[in-house]
Design a protein around this motif. Structure first.
Motif, short mmCIF file in Angstrom:
data_model
loop_
_atom_site.label_atom_id
_atom_site.label_comp_id
_atom_site.label_asym_id
_atom_site.label_seq_id
_atom_site.Cartn_x
_atom_site.Cartn_y
_atom_site.Cartn_z
N ALA A 251 3.41 4.28 -1.38
CA ALA A 251 3.57 5.01 -2.65
C ALA A 251 4.67 4.36 -3.49
O ALA A 251 4.55 4.23 -4.72
CB ALA A 251 3.90 6.47 -2.37
N GLU B 195 5.47 -0.71 -9.09
CA GLU B 195 4.66 -1.91 -9.34
C GLU B 195 5.33 -3.13 -8.71
O GLU B 195 5.56 -4.16 -9.36
CB GLU B 195 4.46 -2.11 -10.85
N ASN C 134 3.52 1.34 -5.32
CA ASN C 134 2.67 1.74 -6.41
C ASN C 134 3.50 2.21 -7.62
O ASN C 134 3.30 1.76 -8.75
CB ASN C 134 1.74 2.86 -5.90
N ASN D 147 0.80 -1.22 0.00
CA ASN D 147 0.00 0.00 0.00
C ASN D 147 0.84 1.27 0.00
O ASN D 147 0.30 2.37 0.10
CB ASN D 147 -0.92 0.03 1.24
#
Ligand SMILES: CC(C)=CCC/C(C)=C/CC/C(C)=C/CC/C(C)=C/CC/C(C)=C/CC/C(C)=C/CC/C(C)=C/COP(=O)(O)OP(=O)(O)O
Ligand SMILES: O=P(O)(O)OC[C@@H](O)CO
Ligand SMILES: [Mg+2]
Length: 229
Positions: free
Chosen positions: A127, A133, A130, A125
């Motif tokens: 940053a 990936e 994200n 979760n």
């Protein structure tokens, strides 16, 4: 010249994209921490990085740039830490960004000022998970294999177990530190005060405190003393 990185027990990580008052910055820089790292996974630009560097330079604390994107490469830091995100599914964050930067700056680089960090992203979760990936569905065996790969194949001076935003599994952290003989294990994630700092410092070689600086400065400052006990 690695600024005795091999002896760091504690570092603060400051995010150029977040506000920090002069008073708070002074407390951080005079706290007795071993180093201030500058980095973040989003919103880091050349301008906000130069600005933060200039403010930190009023103090003597070692100041390191953890390069987060090619636009935010700023000269003048004591050391440049170059992340390689081992469990990134987007290979841009394993060699792509680095290749682009070396294509641009390779001829003028002082390689002695560079140090690679083999990152293992643990919090899906965050940053950074994200952006890169990251494949965070990892068993302990997977994490051990990444740590060995970073140490023995890539010869990274730092293996970075990154739980950014949550406090990790200290048993796993201890196991990974136990595997390493050349690389230093950095642990970061969810250290919000002295108790967690103490626990993490017993498991890793170096602990990194990030969000707590912005959420509760006094608790963040107390983490420095906790690792010296
Ligand atoms: C003369 C001159 C210009 C000298 C400069 C020298 C220099 C540094 C040259 C470049 C050399 C080089 C090879 C650079 C590599 C460039 C690069 C962009 C590499 C990729 C780095 C990378 C994989 C970044 C991914 C993101 C990452 C791991 C960032 C680290 C910081 C981090 C994890 C922050 C935590 O983020 P998080 O808490 O999840 O999120 P918030 O930011 O929201 O808090
Ligand atoms: O922000 P926190 O959760 O303290 O994590 C620190 C650092 O590992 C982030 O890169
Ligand atoms: Mg952060």
């Amino acid at each position: 010249m690695h600024l005795r990185m091999d002896q760091w027990k504690h570092a603060f990580k400051l995010d150029p994209d977040r506000d920090l008052s002069d008073d708070a910055l002074e407390k951080i820089c005079l706290s007795g921490t071993d180093a201030v790292m500058v980095g973040g996974s989003t919103g880091v630009t050349f301008d906000n990085t130069v600005d933060l560097l200039a403010r930190i330079r009023r103090y003597e604390v070692p100041c390191v740039l953890e390069v987060s994107n090619r636009e935010a490469i700023v000269p003048g830091f004591d050391l440049f830490m170059i992340p390689i995100v081992l469990n990134a599914k987007n290979t841009d964050w394993i060699v792509g960004q680095q290749h682009g930067a070396i294509k641009e700056y390779g001829a003028i680089l002082d390689w002695k000022q560079m140090m690679t960090e083999g990152y293992i992203i643990m919090n899906g979760n965050s940053a950074v998970a994200n952006v890169t990936e990251a494949d965070v569905k990892l068993s302990l065996k997977d994490v051990e294999a990444y740590a060995r790969l970073a140490e023995h194949l890539f010869r990274c001076p730092v293996v970075y177990l990154e739980y950014s935003g949550i406090f990790g599994d200290m048993e796993w952290v201890r196991r990974i530190r136990g595997l390493l003989s050349e690389s230093r294990l950095f642990y970061g994630g969810g250290i919000d005060g002295p108790d967690k700092a103490r626990e993490a410092a017993q498991a890793a070689h170096t602990i990194v405190v990030g969000n707590a600086v912005y959420n509760d400065l006094e608790q963040a400052l107390a983490t420095v003393k906790a690792v010296r006990e």
